[in-house]
Write a protein that holds these residues in place. Structure first.
Motif, short mmCIF file in Angstrom:
data_model
loop_
_atom_site.label_atom_id
_atom_site.label_comp_id
_atom_site.label_asym_id
_atom_site.label_seq_id
_atom_site.Cartn_x
_atom_site.Cartn_y
_atom_site.Cartn_z
N GLU A 179 0.84 -1.19 0.00
CA GLU A 179 0.00 0.00 0.00
C GLU A 179 0.88 1.24 0.00
OE1 GLU A 179 -2.31 0.72 3.58
OE2 GLU A 179 -3.93 1.48 2.33
N MET A 180 0.43 2.26 -0.74
CA MET A 180 1.16 3.52 -0.78
C MET A 180 0.16 4.64 -0.95
SD MET A 180 4.20 4.54 -3.34
CE MET A 180 5.00 6.10 -3.29
N LYS A 181 0.23 5.61 -0.06
CA LYS A 181 -0.63 6.79 -0.17
C LYS A 181 0.27 8.00 -0.25
CE LYS A 181 -4.18 9.50 2.10
NZ LYS A 181 -3.51 10.78 2.02
N THR A 182 0.09 8.80 -1.29
CA THR A 182 0.93 9.98 -1.49
C THR A 182 0.08 11.23 -1.53
OG1 THR A 182 2.55 8.68 -2.73
CG2 THR A 182 2.64 11.06 -3.01
N SER A 183 0.51 12.22 -0.78
CA SER A 183 -0.11 13.55 -0.83
C SER A 183 0.87 14.46 -1.55
CB SER A 183 -0.37 14.07 0.58
OG SER A 183 -1.28 13.25 1.25
N PHE A 184 0.45 15.03 -2.67
CA PHE A 184 1.27 15.96 -3.42
C PHE A 184 0.96 17.36 -2.91
CE2 PHE A 184 0.77 12.25 -6.11
CZ PHE A 184 2.09 11.98 -6.44
N LEU A 185 1.99 18.06 -2.40
CA LEU A 185 1.79 19.32 -1.72
C LEU A 185 2.09 20.54 -2.57
CD1 LEU A 185 3.45 18.13 1.58
CD2 LEU A 185 1.02 18.12 1.00
N ARG A 186 2.94 20.39 -3.55
CA ARG A 186 3.25 21.48 -4.48
C ARG A 186 3.95 20.90 -5.70
NH1 ARG A 186 7.26 25.75 -2.41
NH2 ARG A 186 5.83 25.85 -0.69
N GLY A 187 3.93 21.63 -6.77
CA GLY A 187 4.60 21.20 -7.99
C GLY A 187 6.06 21.62 -7.99
N THR A 188 6.82 20.98 -8.86
CA THR A 188 8.22 21.35 -9.04
C THR A 188 8.66 20.95 -10.43
OG1 THR A 188 10.46 21.17 -8.14
CG2 THR A 188 9.11 19.18 -8.07
N ALA A 189 9.57 21.72 -10.98
CA ALA A 189 10.08 21.42 -12.31
C ALA A 189 11.56 21.06 -12.25
CB ALA A 189 9.88 22.61 -13.24
N GLY A 190 12.15 21.14 -11.06
CA GLY A 190 13.57 20.88 -10.92
C GLY A 190 13.85 19.51 -10.33
#
Length: 79
Positions: free
Chosen positions: A26-37
């Protein structure tokens, strides 16, 4: 998510030794902000049980900002 998954697998290997068949249950991920680097992943093993390992991972951007947080469970093959 791949960075968090690999970081957690490596955290398990540092404590349990090589377990090539350890499997993400099981894996739960919360994406908090974007990044391009570039990003960096770190993981912390919360519990290394006989059959299941539990942990969390953080993904940081090149400035040290938290971009994602994951909780993970791994099945250990030969508990």
């Amino acid at each position: 998510e791949v960075v968090a998954d690999v970081a957690m697998w490596l955290a398990i290997m540092t404590r349990a030794g090589e377990e090539p068949m350890a499997l993400t249950v099981e894996m739960k991920t919360s994406f908090l902000r974007g990044t391009a680097g570039d990003i960096t992943g770190t993981a912390r093993l919360l519990k290394l049980g006989r059959r299941v390992a539990f942990g969390e991972a953080e993904i940081l951007d090149q400035d040290g900002n938290l971009v994602a947080h994951s909780t993970l469970s791994y099945l250990r093959p030969d508990g």
